[in-house]
Design an enzyme around this catalytic site. Sequence first.
Site, PDB file in Angstrom:
ATOM      1  N   LYS A  13       0.899  -1.286   0.084  1.00  0.00           N
ATOM      2  CA  LYS A  13       0.088   0.031   0.163  1.00  0.00           C
ATOM      3  C   LYS A  13       0.917   1.186  -0.116  1.00  0.00           C
ATOM      4  O   LYS A  13       0.651   2.172  -0.673  1.00  0.00           O
ATOM      5  CB  LYS A  13      -1.156   0.013   1.298  1.00  0.00           C
ATOM      6  CG  LYS A  13      -1.659  -1.084   1.401  1.00  0.00           C
ATOM      7  CD  LYS A  13      -2.713  -1.042   2.732  1.00  0.00           C
ATOM      8  CE  LYS A  13      -1.949  -1.176   4.109  1.00  0.00           C
ATOM      9  NZ  LYS A  13      -1.399  -2.407   4.292  1.00  0.00           N
ATOM     10  N   ARG A  88      -9.447   1.168   8.571  1.00  0.00           N
ATOM     11  CA  ARG A  88      -8.960  -0.022   8.734  1.00  0.00           C
ATOM     12  C   ARG A  88     -10.141  -0.923   9.389  1.00  0.00           C
ATOM     13  O   ARG A  88      -9.959  -2.004   9.974  1.00  0.00           O
ATOM     14  CB  ARG A  88      -7.791  -0.085   9.731  1.00  0.00           C
ATOM     15  CG  ARG A  88      -6.687  -0.516   9.047  1.00  0.00           C
ATOM     16  CD  ARG A  88      -5.580  -0.585  10.133  1.00  0.00           C
ATOM     17  NE  ARG A  88      -4.371  -1.172   9.721  1.00  0.00           N
ATOM     18  CZ  ARG A  88      -3.178  -0.800   9.119  1.00  0.00           C
ATOM     19  NH1 ARG A  88      -3.305   0.547   8.705  1.00  0.00           N
ATOM     20  NH2 ARG A  88      -2.445  -1.514   9.040  1.00  0.00           N
ATOM     21  N   ARG A 127      12.027  -6.010   4.493  1.00  0.00           N
ATOM     22  CA  ARG A 127      11.722  -4.399   4.080  1.00  0.00           C
ATOM     23  C   ARG A 127      12.595  -3.590   5.294  1.00  0.00           C
ATOM     24  O   ARG A 127      12.819  -4.025   6.250  1.00  0.00           O
ATOM     25  CB  ARG A 127      10.213  -4.141   4.737  1.00  0.00           C
ATOM     26  CG  ARG A 127       9.908  -2.751   4.953  1.00  0.00           C
ATOM     27  CD  ARG A 127       8.604  -2.242   4.926  1.00  0.00           C
ATOM     28  NE  ARG A 127       7.687  -2.837   6.127  1.00  0.00           N
ATOM     29  CZ  ARG A 127       6.573  -2.711   6.371  1.00  0.00           C
ATOM     30  NH1 ARG A 127       5.861  -2.033   5.626  1.00  0.00           N
ATOM     31  NH2 ARG A 127       6.045  -3.234   7.354  1.00  0.00           N
ATOM     32  N   ARG A 160      11.578  -2.112  10.786  1.00  0.00           N
ATOM     33  CA  ARG A 160      10.392  -1.522  11.550  1.00  0.00           C
ATOM     34  C   ARG A 160      10.091  -2.550  12.771  1.00  0.00           C
ATOM     35  O   ARG A 160      10.439  -3.864  12.854  1.00  0.00           O
ATOM     36  CB  ARG A 160       9.130  -1.487  10.680  1.00  0.00           C
ATOM     37  CG  ARG A 160       8.856  -0.014  10.537  1.00  0.00           C
ATOM     38  CD  ARG A 160       7.794   0.014   9.447  1.00  0.00           C
ATOM     39  NE  ARG A 160       6.359  -0.593  10.056  1.00  0.00           N
ATOM     40  CZ  ARG A 160       5.262  -0.313   9.181  1.00  0.00           C
ATOM     41  NH1 ARG A 160       5.184   0.167   8.055  1.00  0.00           N
ATOM     42  NH2 ARG A 160       4.275  -1.242   9.443  1.00  0.00           N
ATOM     43  N   ARG A 171      -0.523  -9.146  12.863  1.00  0.00           N
ATOM     44  CA  ARG A 171      -1.128  -8.150  12.218  1.00  0.00           C
ATOM     45  C   ARG A 171      -1.896  -8.654  11.095  1.00  0.00           C
ATOM     46  O   ARG A 171      -2.922  -8.216  10.738  1.00  0.00           O
ATOM     47  CB  ARG A 171       0.134  -7.211  11.616  1.00  0.00           C
ATOM     48  CG  ARG A 171       0.445  -6.187  12.788  1.00  0.00           C
ATOM     49  CD  ARG A 171       1.847  -6.006  12.280  1.00  0.00           C
ATOM     50  NE  ARG A 171       1.889  -5.028  10.980  1.00  0.00           N
ATOM     51  CZ  ARG A 171       3.065  -4.758  10.488  1.00  0.00           C
ATOM     52  NH1 ARG A 171       4.249  -5.445  10.635  1.00  0.00           N
ATOM     53  NH2 ARG A 171       3.034  -4.031   9.089  1.00  0.00           N
TER      54      ARG A 171
HETATM   55  P1  AP5 Z   1       4.952  -1.660   1.682  1.00  0.00           P
HETATM   56  O1  AP5 Z   1       4.580  -0.773   0.702  1.00  0.00           O
HETATM   57  O2  AP5 Z   1       5.782  -1.052   2.873  1.00  0.00           O
HETATM   58  O3  AP5 Z   1       3.549  -2.285   2.426  1.00  0.00           O
HETATM   59  P2  AP5 Z   1       2.479  -1.648   3.200  1.00  0.00           P
HETATM   60  O4  AP5 Z   1       1.100  -2.395   2.421  1.00  0.00           O
HETATM   61  O5  AP5 Z   1       2.550  -0.198   3.311  1.00  0.00           O
HETATM   62  O6  AP5 Z   1       2.708  -2.413   4.692  1.00  0.00           O
HETATM   63  P3  AP5 Z   1       2.769  -1.826   5.996  1.00  0.00           P
HETATM   64  O7  AP5 Z   1       3.320  -2.973   6.871  1.00  0.00           O
HETATM   65  O8  AP5 Z   1       3.238  -0.499   5.976  1.00  0.00           O
HETATM   66  O9  AP5 Z   1       1.042  -2.083   6.277  1.00  0.00           O
HETATM   67  P4  AP5 Z   1       0.421  -2.141   7.587  1.00  0.00           P
HETATM   68  O10 AP5 Z   1      -0.922  -1.845   7.393  1.00  0.00           O
HETATM   69  O11 AP5 Z   1       0.692  -3.140   8.620  1.00  0.00           O
HETATM   70  O12 AP5 Z   1       1.145  -0.829   8.475  1.00  0.00           O
HETATM   71  P5  AP5 Z   1       1.031   0.514   8.657  1.00  0.00           P
HETATM   72  O13 AP5 Z   1       2.183   1.436   8.674  1.00  0.00           O
HETATM   73  O14 AP5 Z   1      -0.305   0.946   7.986  1.00  0.00           O
HETATM   74  O15 AP5 Z   1       5.730  -2.956   1.225  1.00  0.00           O
HETATM   75  C1  AP5 Z   1       6.021  -3.731   2.142  1.00  0.00           C
HETATM   76  C2  AP5 Z   1       7.355  -4.449   1.711  1.00  0.00           C
HETATM   77  O16 AP5 Z   1       7.290  -5.267   0.344  1.00  0.00           O
HETATM   78  C3  AP5 Z   1       8.552  -3.402   1.482  1.00  0.00           C
HETATM   79  O17 AP5 Z   1       9.762  -3.954   1.920  1.00  0.00           O
HETATM   80  C4  AP5 Z   1       8.444  -3.142   0.011  1.00  0.00           C
HETATM   81  O18 AP5 Z   1       9.511  -2.645  -0.683  1.00  0.00           O
HETATM   82  C5  AP5 Z   1       8.003  -4.541  -0.759  1.00  0.00           C
HETATM   83  N1  AP5 Z   1       7.211  -4.563  -1.627  1.00  0.00           N
HETATM   84  C6  AP5 Z   1       6.129  -3.619  -2.055  1.00  0.00           C
HETATM   85  N2  AP5 Z   1       5.521  -4.189  -3.236  1.00  0.00           N
HETATM   86  C7  AP5 Z   1       6.207  -5.206  -3.751  1.00  0.00           C
HETATM   87  C8  AP5 Z   1       6.100  -5.942  -4.829  1.00  0.00           C
HETATM   88  N3  AP5 Z   1       5.039  -5.793  -5.788  1.00  0.00           N
HETATM   89  N4  AP5 Z   1       7.022  -7.112  -5.005  1.00  0.00           N
HETATM   90  C9  AP5 Z   1       7.973  -7.156  -4.053  1.00  0.00           C
HETATM   91  N5  AP5 Z   1       8.124  -6.490  -2.878  1.00  0.00           N
HETATM   92  C10 AP5 Z   1       7.288  -5.490  -2.712  1.00  0.00           C
HETATM   93  O19 AP5 Z   1       0.280   0.502  10.222  1.00  0.00           O
HETATM   94  C11 AP5 Z   1       1.214   0.070  11.281  1.00  0.00           C
HETATM   95  C12 AP5 Z   1       0.407  -0.039  12.562  1.00  0.00           C
HETATM   96  O20 AP5 Z   1      -0.139   1.216  12.856  1.00  0.00           O
HETATM   97  C13 AP5 Z   1      -0.923  -0.871  12.516  1.00  0.00           C
HETATM   98  O21 AP5 Z   1      -0.433  -2.253  12.697  1.00  0.00           O
HETATM   99  C14 AP5 Z   1      -1.661  -0.161  13.673  1.00  0.00           C
HETATM  100  O22 AP5 Z   1      -1.054  -0.710  14.792  1.00  0.00           O
HETATM  101  C15 AP5 Z   1      -1.578   1.274  13.528  1.00  0.00           C
HETATM  102  N6  AP5 Z   1      -2.523   1.779  12.495  1.00  0.00           N
HETATM  103  C16 AP5 Z   1      -2.139   2.178  11.472  1.00  0.00           C
HETATM  104  N7  AP5 Z   1      -3.417   2.671  10.821  1.00  0.00           N
HETATM  105  C17 AP5 Z   1      -4.208   2.553  11.604  1.00  0.00           C
HETATM  106  C18 AP5 Z   1      -5.598   2.551  11.586  1.00  0.00           C
HETATM  107  N8  AP5 Z   1      -6.345   3.093  10.507  1.00  0.00           N
HETATM  108  N9  AP5 Z   1      -6.349   2.101  12.720  1.00  0.00           N
HETATM  109  C19 AP5 Z   1      -5.805   1.759  13.781  1.00  0.00           C
HETATM  110  N10 AP5 Z   1      -4.386   1.223  13.910  1.00  0.00           N
HETATM  111  C20 AP5 Z   1      -3.658   1.699  12.785  1.00  0.00           C
HETATM  112 MG    MG Z   2       2.888   1.167   4.741  1.00  0.00          MG
END
Ligand code: AP5
Ligand code: MG
Length: 214
Positions: A13, A88, A127, A160, A171
């Site tokens: 994402k 979410r 990552r 991270r 997660r």
């Molecule tokens: P990346 O682009 O980083 O993936 P992502 O979907 O952004 O993954 P996240 O881990 O950031 O999502 P998340 O939803 O768990 O975390 P968030 O920060 O939102 O890609 C992942 C890896 O794959 C990278 O190394 C990238 O280079 C690689 N990659 C990407 N595309 C690729 C491809 N096509 N092929 C190969 N490799 C690829 O949230 C973190 C925490 O915050 C949550 O757990 C929660 O506690 C809190 N939080 C955030 N938002 C909320 C909310 N709305 N409500 C409640 N809690 C929340």
């Molecule tokens: Mg992300």
Amino acid sequence: MKIIMLGAPGAGKGTQAKKIAEKYKIPHVSTGDLFRSNISNNTDLGKEAKQYMDAGKLVPDELTVRMLLDRVAGDDCKNGYVLDGFPRTIAQAEVLEQEVAKLNDKIDYAINVEVPDENIVKRMGGRRACTKCGATYHIEHVPPKKEGICDNCGSELVLRSDDAPETVNKRLGVYHEQTQPLIDFYGKRNILFEVDGTQDTQKVFSDIVKILGE
Ligand code: AP5
Ligand code: MG
């Protein structure tokens, strides 16, 4: 243009939202990045959010919604935004829908980046994230030009704290239980678009551009 990115943790994402933001000149709003920046600035919100994030749980809706609405009220969001990691939960989606409706507006696209759980666990260990600008890399698939250093801003790249395999599994469980129902929610509103997130990042992006238009 108001866009929501849906998908499991690690689906890509953030990677795709950054590209969308650049091409369509709209801000990339990531609730995860907003929380992480609060954590690194040691704010009260950051201290509270960290406990949930490190446990692989969602931060309570109340805190998350307030932070997000505050962010999208910013001037730079007037012409749209790409939301990454929000909503979410169904409750978050409902609040967003109501708030956007107050402005006589609507969400235009919900893009679901599909990646099976097996691929996700493998991706997360590789990552690396920028502590300053939030850019994301992968040691094999999306390497930075210089090891350990962000291409964008030259800051240090780190693993991270919530990317440990056991936390990733938690997660994923939370995602299936609380976030996956949003696919149906936006499907019913006829704004759901699916892309195959297992392809390389450029191919995923070109599929997204086909949806959003050149
Ligand atoms: P990346 O682009 O980083 O993936 P992502 O979907 O952004 O993954 P996240 O881990 O950031 O999502 P998340 O939803 O768990 O975390 P968030 O920060 O939102 O890609 C992942 C890896 O794959 C990278 O190394 C990238 O280079 C690689 N990659 C990407 N595309 C690729 C491809 N096509 N092929 C190969 N490799 C690829 O949230 C973190 C925490 O915050 C949550 O757990 C929660 O506690 C809190 N939080 C955030 N938002 C909320 C909310 N709305 N409500 C409640 N809690 C929340
Ligand atoms: Mg992300």
